[in-house]
Design an enzyme around this catalytic site. Structure first.
Site, PDB file in Angstrom:
ATOM      1  N   THR A   1       0.254   3.665  -2.546  1.00 12.73           N
ATOM      2  CA  THR A   1      -0.773   4.149  -3.480  1.00 12.73           C
ATOM      3  C   THR A   1      -0.278   4.123  -4.918  1.00 12.73           C
TER       4      THR A   1
ATOM      5  N   GLY B   1       5.123  10.501  -0.633  1.00 11.07           N
ATOM      6  CA  GLY B   1       5.963  11.654  -0.326  1.00 11.07           C
ATOM      7  C   GLY B   1       7.432  11.300  -0.426  1.00 11.07           C
TER       8      GLY B   1
ATOM      9  N   GLU C   1      -3.609   8.851   4.033  1.00  8.99           N
ATOM     10  CA  GLU C   1      -3.686   7.845   5.096  1.00  8.99           C
ATOM     11  C   GLU C   1      -5.080   7.284   5.247  1.00  8.99           C
TER      12      GLU C   1
HETATM   13  C1  LIG Z   1       0.324  20.455  11.888  1.00  6.44           C
HETATM   14  C2  LIG Z   1      -0.046  19.723  10.614  1.00  6.44           C
HETATM   15  C3  LIG Z   1      -0.873  20.628   9.825  1.00  6.44           C
HETATM   16  C4  LIG Z   1      -1.184  20.411   8.579  1.00  6.44           C
HETATM   17  C5  LIG Z   1      -0.493  19.326   7.898  1.00  6.44           C
HETATM   18  C6  LIG Z   1       0.768  19.891   7.311  1.00  6.44           C
HETATM   19  C7  LIG Z   1       1.311  19.365   6.321  1.00  6.44           C
HETATM   20  C8  LIG Z   1       0.692  18.127   5.747  1.00  6.44           C
HETATM   21  C9  LIG Z   1       0.628  18.283   4.281  1.00  6.44           C
HETATM   22  C10 LIG Z   1       0.892  17.322   3.502  1.00  6.44           C
HETATM   23  C11 LIG Z   1       1.219  16.019   4.100  1.00  6.44           C
HETATM   24  C12 LIG Z   1      -0.041  15.213   4.217  1.00  6.44           C
HETATM   25  C13 LIG Z   1       0.060  14.017   4.541  1.00  6.44           C
HETATM   26  C14 LIG Z   1       1.398  13.472   4.848  1.00  6.44           C
HETATM   27  C15 LIG Z   1       1.275  12.363   5.817  1.00  6.44           C
HETATM   28  C16 LIG Z   1       1.171  11.103   5.423  1.00  6.44           C
HETATM   29  C17 LIG Z   1       1.302  10.756   3.996  1.00  6.44           C
HETATM   30  C18 LIG Z   1       0.256   9.805   3.564  1.00  6.44           C
HETATM   31  C19 LIG Z   1       0.559   8.498   3.452  1.00  6.44           C
HETATM   32  C20 LIG Z   1      -0.438   7.650   2.839  1.00  6.44           C
HETATM   33  O1  LIG Z   1      -1.487   8.079   2.416  1.00  6.44           O
HETATM   34  S1  LIG Z   1       0.014   6.012   2.832  1.00  6.44           S
HETATM   35  C21 LIG Z   1      -1.317   5.211   2.006  1.00  6.44           C
HETATM   36  C22 LIG Z   1      -2.568   5.239   2.852  1.00  6.44           C
HETATM   37  N1  LIG Z   1      -3.556   4.417   2.252  1.00  6.44           N
HETATM   38  C23 LIG Z   1      -4.603   3.946   2.934  1.00  6.44           C
HETATM   39  O2  LIG Z   1      -4.822   4.275   4.084  1.00  6.44           O
HETATM   40  C24 LIG Z   1      -5.464   2.966   2.205  1.00  6.44           C
HETATM   41  C25 LIG Z   1      -6.845   2.886   2.822  1.00  6.44           C
HETATM   42  N2  LIG Z   1      -7.443   1.590   2.562  1.00  6.44           N
HETATM   43  C26 LIG Z   1      -7.348   0.565   3.492  1.00  6.44           C
HETATM   44  O3  LIG Z   1      -6.775   0.678   4.557  1.00  6.44           O
HETATM   45  C27 LIG Z   1      -8.052  -0.714   3.148  1.00  6.44           C
HETATM   46  O4  LIG Z   1      -8.103  -0.888   1.761  1.00  6.44           O
HETATM   47  C28 LIG Z   1      -9.500  -0.752   3.723  1.00  6.44           C
HETATM   48  C29 LIG Z   1     -10.304   0.432   3.238  1.00  6.44           C
HETATM   49  C30 LIG Z   1      -9.433  -0.780   5.219  1.00  6.44           C
HETATM   50  C31 LIG Z   1     -10.196  -1.997   3.225  1.00  6.44           C
HETATM   51  O5  LIG Z   1      -9.336  -3.054   3.473  1.00  6.44           O
HETATM   52  P1  LIG Z   1      -9.804  -4.522   3.054  1.00  6.44           P
HETATM   53  O6  LIG Z   1     -10.549  -4.452   1.770  1.00  6.44           O
HETATM   54  O7  LIG Z   1      -8.634  -5.402   3.118  1.00  6.44           O
HETATM   55  O8  LIG Z   1     -10.731  -4.901   4.254  1.00  6.44           O
HETATM   56  P2  LIG Z   1     -12.299  -4.927   4.354  1.00  6.44           P
HETATM   57  O9  LIG Z   1     -12.896  -3.577   4.239  1.00  6.44           O
HETATM   58  O10 LIG Z   1     -12.801  -5.999   3.416  1.00  6.44           O
HETATM   59  O11 LIG Z   1     -12.420  -5.419   5.871  1.00  6.44           O
HETATM   60  C32 LIG Z   1     -11.977  -6.743   6.186  1.00  6.44           C
HETATM   61  C33 LIG Z   1     -11.710  -6.786   7.670  1.00  6.44           C
HETATM   62  O12 LIG Z   1     -10.416  -6.230   7.923  1.00  6.44           O
HETATM   63  C34 LIG Z   1     -10.514  -5.271   8.939  1.00  6.44           C
HETATM   64  N3  LIG Z   1      -9.475  -4.279   8.719  1.00  6.44           N
HETATM   65  C35 LIG Z   1      -9.331  -3.490   7.636  1.00  6.44           C
HETATM   66  N4  LIG Z   1      -8.227  -2.723   7.780  1.00  6.44           N
HETATM   67  C36 LIG Z   1      -7.697  -3.057   8.976  1.00  6.44           C
HETATM   68  C37 LIG Z   1      -6.550  -2.597   9.691  1.00  6.44           C
HETATM   69  N5  LIG Z   1      -5.750  -1.643   9.212  1.00  6.44           N
HETATM   70  N6  LIG Z   1      -6.279  -3.171  10.877  1.00  6.44           N
HETATM   71  C38 LIG Z   1      -7.106  -4.124  11.370  1.00  6.44           C
HETATM   72  N7  LIG Z   1      -8.217  -4.602  10.758  1.00  6.44           N
HETATM   73  C39 LIG Z   1      -8.487  -4.057   9.557  1.00  6.44           C
HETATM   74  C40 LIG Z   1     -11.892  -4.717   8.817  1.00  6.44           C
HETATM   75  O13 LIG Z   1     -12.278  -4.103  10.030  1.00  6.44           O
HETATM   76  C41 LIG Z   1     -12.671  -5.979   8.526  1.00  6.44           C
HETATM   77  O14 LIG Z   1     -12.859  -6.673   9.711  1.00  6.44           O
HETATM   78  P3  LIG Z   1     -14.214  -7.536   9.899  1.00  6.44           P
HETATM   79  O15 LIG Z   1     -14.259  -8.483   8.725  1.00  6.44           O
HETATM   80  O16 LIG Z   1     -15.326  -6.553   9.874  1.00  6.44           O
HETATM   81  O17 LIG Z   1     -14.028  -8.199  11.219  1.00  6.44           O
HETATM   82  C1  LIG Z   2      -0.728  15.017   0.383  1.00  6.67           C
HETATM   83  C2  LIG Z   2      -0.813  13.545   0.128  1.00  6.67           C
HETATM   84  C3  LIG Z   2       0.237  12.727   0.527  1.00  6.67           C
HETATM   85  C4  LIG Z   2       0.185  11.357   0.261  1.00  6.67           C
HETATM   86  N1  LIG Z   2       1.262  10.580   0.616  1.00  6.67           N
HETATM   87  C5  LIG Z   2       1.235   9.259   0.328  1.00  6.67           C
HETATM   88  C6  LIG Z   2       2.341   8.430   0.663  1.00  6.67           C
HETATM   89  O1  LIG Z   2       3.344   8.903   1.192  1.00  6.67           O
HETATM   90  N2  LIG Z   2       2.294   7.113   0.351  1.00  6.67           N
HETATM   91  C7  LIG Z   2       1.197   6.556  -0.254  1.00  6.67           C
HETATM   92  O2  LIG Z   2       1.211   5.357  -0.510  1.00  6.67           O
HETATM   93  N3  LIG Z   2       0.100   7.316  -0.573  1.00  6.67           N
HETATM   94  C8  LIG Z   2       0.107   8.638  -0.289  1.00  6.67           C
HETATM   95  N4  LIG Z   2      -0.981   9.413  -0.600  1.00  6.67           N
HETATM   96  C9  LIG Z   2      -2.119   8.820  -1.316  1.00  6.67           C
HETATM   97  C10 LIG Z   2      -3.334   8.614  -0.410  1.00  6.67           C
HETATM   98  O3  LIG Z   2      -3.108   7.576   0.473  1.00  6.67           O
HETATM   99  C11 LIG Z   2      -4.547   8.345  -1.305  1.00  6.67           C
HETATM  100  O4  LIG Z   2      -4.818   9.490  -2.049  1.00  6.67           O
HETATM  101  C12 LIG Z   2      -5.753   7.976  -0.445  1.00  6.67           C
HETATM  102  O5  LIG Z   2      -5.568   6.701   0.102  1.00  6.67           O
HETATM  103  C13 LIG Z   2      -7.058   7.997  -1.257  1.00  6.67           C
HETATM  104  O6  LIG Z   2      -6.994   7.097  -2.339  1.00  6.67           O
HETATM  105  P1  LIG Z   2      -7.282   7.648  -3.821  1.00  6.67           P
HETATM  106  O7  LIG Z   2      -6.508   8.872  -3.995  1.00  6.67           O
HETATM  107  O8  LIG Z   2      -7.094   6.513  -4.752  1.00  6.67           O
HETATM  108  O9  LIG Z   2      -8.802   8.064  -3.810  1.00  6.67           O
HETATM  109  P2  LIG Z   2     -10.055   7.050  -4.100  1.00  6.67           P
HETATM  110  O10 LIG Z   2      -9.939   5.895  -3.238  1.00  6.67           O
HETATM  111  O11 LIG Z   2     -10.143   6.865  -5.575  1.00  6.67           O
HETATM  112  O12 LIG Z   2     -11.249   7.973  -3.578  1.00  6.67           O
HETATM  113  C14 LIG Z   2     -11.942   8.823  -4.443  1.00  6.67           C
HETATM  114  C15 LIG Z   2     -13.348   8.959  -3.901  1.00  6.67           C
HETATM  115  O13 LIG Z   2     -13.977   7.681  -3.968  1.00  6.67           O
HETATM  116  C16 LIG Z   2     -14.608   7.396  -2.721  1.00  6.67           C
HETATM  117  N5  LIG Z   2     -14.549   5.964  -2.401  1.00  6.67           N
HETATM  118  C17 LIG Z   2     -13.536   5.110  -2.645  1.00  6.67           C
HETATM  119  N6  LIG Z   2     -13.817   3.901  -2.147  1.00  6.67           N
HETATM  120  C18 LIG Z   2     -15.038   3.991  -1.558  1.00  6.67           C
HETATM  121  C19 LIG Z   2     -15.869   3.086  -0.839  1.00  6.67           C
HETATM  122  N7  LIG Z   2     -15.486   1.814  -0.605  1.00  6.67           N
HETATM  123  N8  LIG Z   2     -17.045   3.547  -0.343  1.00  6.67           N
HETATM  124  C20 LIG Z   2     -17.413   4.831  -0.546  1.00  6.67           C
HETATM  125  N9  LIG Z   2     -16.675   5.748  -1.228  1.00  6.67           N
HETATM  126  C21 LIG Z   2     -15.504   5.319  -1.712  1.00  6.67           C
HETATM  127  C22 LIG Z   2     -13.740   8.119  -1.709  1.00  6.67           C
HETATM  128  O14 LIG Z   2     -14.509   8.373  -0.543  1.00  6.67           O
HETATM  129  C23 LIG Z   2     -13.351   9.381  -2.417  1.00  6.67           C
HETATM  130  O15 LIG Z   2     -14.339  10.367  -2.201  1.00  6.67           O
HETATM  131  C24 LIG Z   2      -0.957  10.794  -0.368  1.00  6.67           C
HETATM  132  C25 LIG Z   2      -2.019  11.617  -0.745  1.00  6.67           C
HETATM  133  C26 LIG Z   2      -1.956  12.984  -0.497  1.00  6.67           C
HETATM  134  C27 LIG Z   2      -3.112  13.848  -0.902  1.00  6.67           C
END
Ligand SMILES: CC/C=C\C/C=C\C/C=C\C/C=C\C/C=C\C/C=C/C(=O)SCCNC(=O)CCNC(=O)[C@H](O)C(C)(C)COP(=O)(O)OP(=O)(O)OC[C@H]1O[C@@H](n2cnc3c(N)ncnc32)[C@H](O)[C@@H]1OP(=O)(O)O
Ligand SMILES: Cc1cc2nc3c(=O)[nH]c(=O)nc-3n(C[C@H](O)[C@H](O)[C@H](O)COP(=O)(O)OP(=O)(O)OC[C@H]3O[C@@H](n4cnc5c(N)ncnc54)[C@H](O)[C@@H]3O)c2cc1C
Length: 572
Positions: free
Chosen positions: A53, A92, A335
């Protein structure tokens, strides 16, 4: 998982080292690369962050701005943050803890961009932990919760890494700069699919923790008079308290069982993928995205219901509930933000619906879409029969998927571009996808309670819990079931009265059901949820330890209150 979430002390955290960085090496590195980094990560000889991110992009991975440009003359990648918004933001452990990171960057070779790929980058010295040359690091500042984790930022100023630092299990860049395509461009996203799957268990654990705290406390807390002159009852005797807590308790079990299915599915589909069979990837992505979105959203709401059910003490950090809520709220955004994830599931459902319209027999979690009859068969249903309840949820989901898909087709027939039609139907699509995931959770819950190897008396309790979860869902979303007459008003009334009966049925087993989660006091970290029930003594001890109680008269009196009082008295 609980250990992994344990931080090493304020200000640093290696949660992401375990749940994101290390699994990325496991899933995306070649065997050669695993030999170099995997054991180091597993032995915590290096500490890593998952840096995807950026300040300007989190959801839209294809819009990430960090670049990795291949230089064939030195056989290196140049990692660069070209803009302020390309600054890696949120990962993180990135701020102060990690000395390595897997960096997701747009891969450029021979002047062409091949999209986001993962690269291993050392970001701090292994000698003195100072940032490496060209790397700027820091913490992003206080957050809603989990401030023990140093979610950080990183900027790269033309940092050079060897070609071999591109994680090349799927895609590759040869020494001369030739790009070798992966079997699917989405394999670079595989770690996110894995992590979303683990969030289902995180949600189940969080809701299990919250219901353990609230149910136990509701047996300790006595309040008001149910009958004049009688002793104050345990607040769990109030039907409203049961109506607040028992559906959350049932959901915790439902999500726990759903996470079992998710883990099994992830293992079997990724096993097939290892052998080159990619056919399950789309279903795995849709299921993990939908379950992550649904379970984390219900969990966050459910924890707040538990907090409110504990009155004022629920609002105190002594209860552990505000921290749980903050953590679970994070799971709704991290995620893959929940709305975006549920839209991914909707995209898969629309595709499957079109295939079933074209005569294809659907399988897996969408099989019901082609099997469910469109014409409702109204009538007096047995609302205590699990088969009837599962069928009702599947009919609701199939109807809503069909409705959303037909709406979209209608918009396109009016001349709208597919993307515009999608956007103008996206609220319907989200609701249909939520109904689909809800029907999966109900079906999986019912199948698990009917097949799990337990004593029959335990099966009877779990069956009641599954009925309670399903009946609660039907009464909370009654309109969806009434819309095409599949259920009648009489069915909904029957569901409501059966739900009341289930609340009373579950009451005697409520404490046993939360004790069964076997969450130690050290994990619960809650005075209200203590196993020994000695809430009041420990609440008093907890309060006395508040920093404000270190002195009898706080220094703020002398600084602010005393002069303020004096000046007000002087005016009398
Ligand atoms: C007990 C616990 C209690 C409480 C918790 C306690 C503590 C927690 C507190 C804090 C800690 C919190 C969290 C910590 C844990 C984790 C940390 C977080 C880490 C992160 O956030 S890492 C970054 C995460 N980021 C994302 O997930 C990004 C999301 N976006 C995407 O994945 C893609 O951009 C998206 C939205 C899928 C779009 O991708 P794209 O534009 O490339 O594709 P299209 O939408 O155009 O679709 C095309 C095609 O591809 C298929 N597809 C998309 N993704 C996938 C995939 N992953 N695998 C397979 N296929 C995929 C999609 O279906 C389309 O297919 P089609 O054309 O329809 O056939
Ligand atoms: C506690 C915490 C831990 C994290 N840890 C990590 C980490 O370890 N590594 C890492 O890489 N990232 C991490 N992240 C980041 C996290 O993955 C992003 O915050 C998350 O993917 C959302 O992206 P964004 O923050 O850019 O929000 P945005 O994507 O800007 O979303 C903002 C708003 O826009 C809306 N929106 C965006 N796109 C669309 C769409 N296509 N259609 C409709 N609505 C849409 C969303 O629904 C949302 O309401 C962490 C975040 C948090 C809060």
């Amino acid at each position: 998982m609980a250990a992994a979430l344990q931080t090493l002390g304020g200000g640093i955290g290696i949660t992401l080292h375990w749940i994101a960085f290390t699994p990325t090496i496991e899933q995306q590195a070649t065997e050669e690369q695993k030999k170099k980094w995997l054991k180091l990560a597993q032995d915590v000889a290096i500490v890593g962050a998952y840096a995807q991110t950026e300040m300007g992009h989190g959801t839209f991975v294809r819009g990430l701005e960090t670049t990795a440009t291949y230089d064939p003359s030195t056989q290196e990648f140049v990692i660069n943050s070209p803009t302020l918004t390309s600054t890696k933001w949120w990962p993180g452990g990135l701020g102060k803890t990690a000395n390595h990171a897997t960096v997701m960057a747009q891969l450029y070779t021979r002047g062409k961009c091949y999209g986001p790929h993962n690269f291993m980058v050392q970001i701090r010295s292994l000698e003195n932990h100072q940032p490496c040359p060209g790397v700027t690091l820091g913490d992003i500042g206080p957050k809603m919760e989990s401030n023990g984790n140093d979610n950080g930022f990183a900027r790269f100023d033309h940092v050079r890494i060897p070609r071999e630092n591109m994680l090349m299990k799927f895609a590759r860049v040869e020494a001369d700069g030739t790009y070798v395509q992966p079997p699917s461009s989405k394999l670079a996203y595989s770690n996110m699919v894995y992590l979303r799957g683990t969030f289902v268990m995180s949600a189940a654990q969080a809701l299990a923790s919250a219901t353990t705290i609230a149910v136990r406390y509701s047996c300790v807390r006595r309040q008001s008079e149910m009958k004049p002159g009688e002793p104050e009852p345990q607040i769990l005797e109030y039907q409203t308290q049961q109506y607040k807590l028992f559906p959350q308790l049932a959901a915790a079990y439902a999500f726990w069982f759903a996470s079992w299915f998710m883990t099994q599915q992830h293992g079997s589909i990724t096993g097939s993928m290892e052998k080159g069979d990619m056919s399950g990837l789309a279903e795995l992505h849709a299921l993990s995205a939908g379950l992550k979105s649904y379970t984390t959203a219900v969990t966050a709401r459910g924890i707040d219901v538990c907090r409110m059910a504990c009155g004022g003490h629920g609002y105190s950090h002594a209860s552990g509930l505000p921290a749980l809520f903050g953590g679970a709220a994070a799971l709704c955004t991290a995620e893959g933000e929940n709305t975006v994830m549920m839209l991914q599931t909707a995209r898969y459902l629309v595709k499957c619906f079109a295939q079933s319209q074209a005569g294809k027999r659907l399988t897996g979690t969408v099989a019901y879409l082609s099997a469910v009859q469109p014409s409702p068969v109204a009538g007096n249903r047995n609302m205590s029969d699990l088969g009837t309840l599962v069928a009702a949820f599947q009919h609701r989901a199939a109807r809503m998927v069909r409705h959303a898909a037909m709406q979209m087709q209608g918009e396109m027939q009016k001349g709208k571009a597919r993307e515009d039609a999608w956007n103008s139907c996206s609220v319907l699509l989200i609701k249909a996808a939520e109904a689909h995931v809800h029907s999966f959770v109900v079906r999986n819950f019912a199948e698990t309670v009917q097949t799990v190897e337990v004593d029959e008396s335990v099966r009877a309790v779990l069956t009641s819990l599954c009925q309670l979860y399903s009946l609660y869902g039907i009464t909370e979303h009654a309109g969806d079931f009434l819309k095409d007459g599949y259920l009648t008003g009489r069915d909904i009334d029957a569901a409501s009265s059966h739900l009341s009966a289930m609340l009373a049925r579950v009451r005697p087993d409520a404490v046993a059901l939360v004790d069964a989660f076997d969450l130690h006091d050290k994990i619960l970290r809650s005075v209200l949820g203590r196993y020994d029930g000695r809430v009041y003594e420990h609440l008093y001890e907890w309060a006395k330890k508040s920093p404000l109680n270190k002195s009898e008269v706080h220094e703020s009196y002398y600084k602010y209150l005393q002069p303020f009082l004096k000046s007000n008295r002087a005016k009398l």
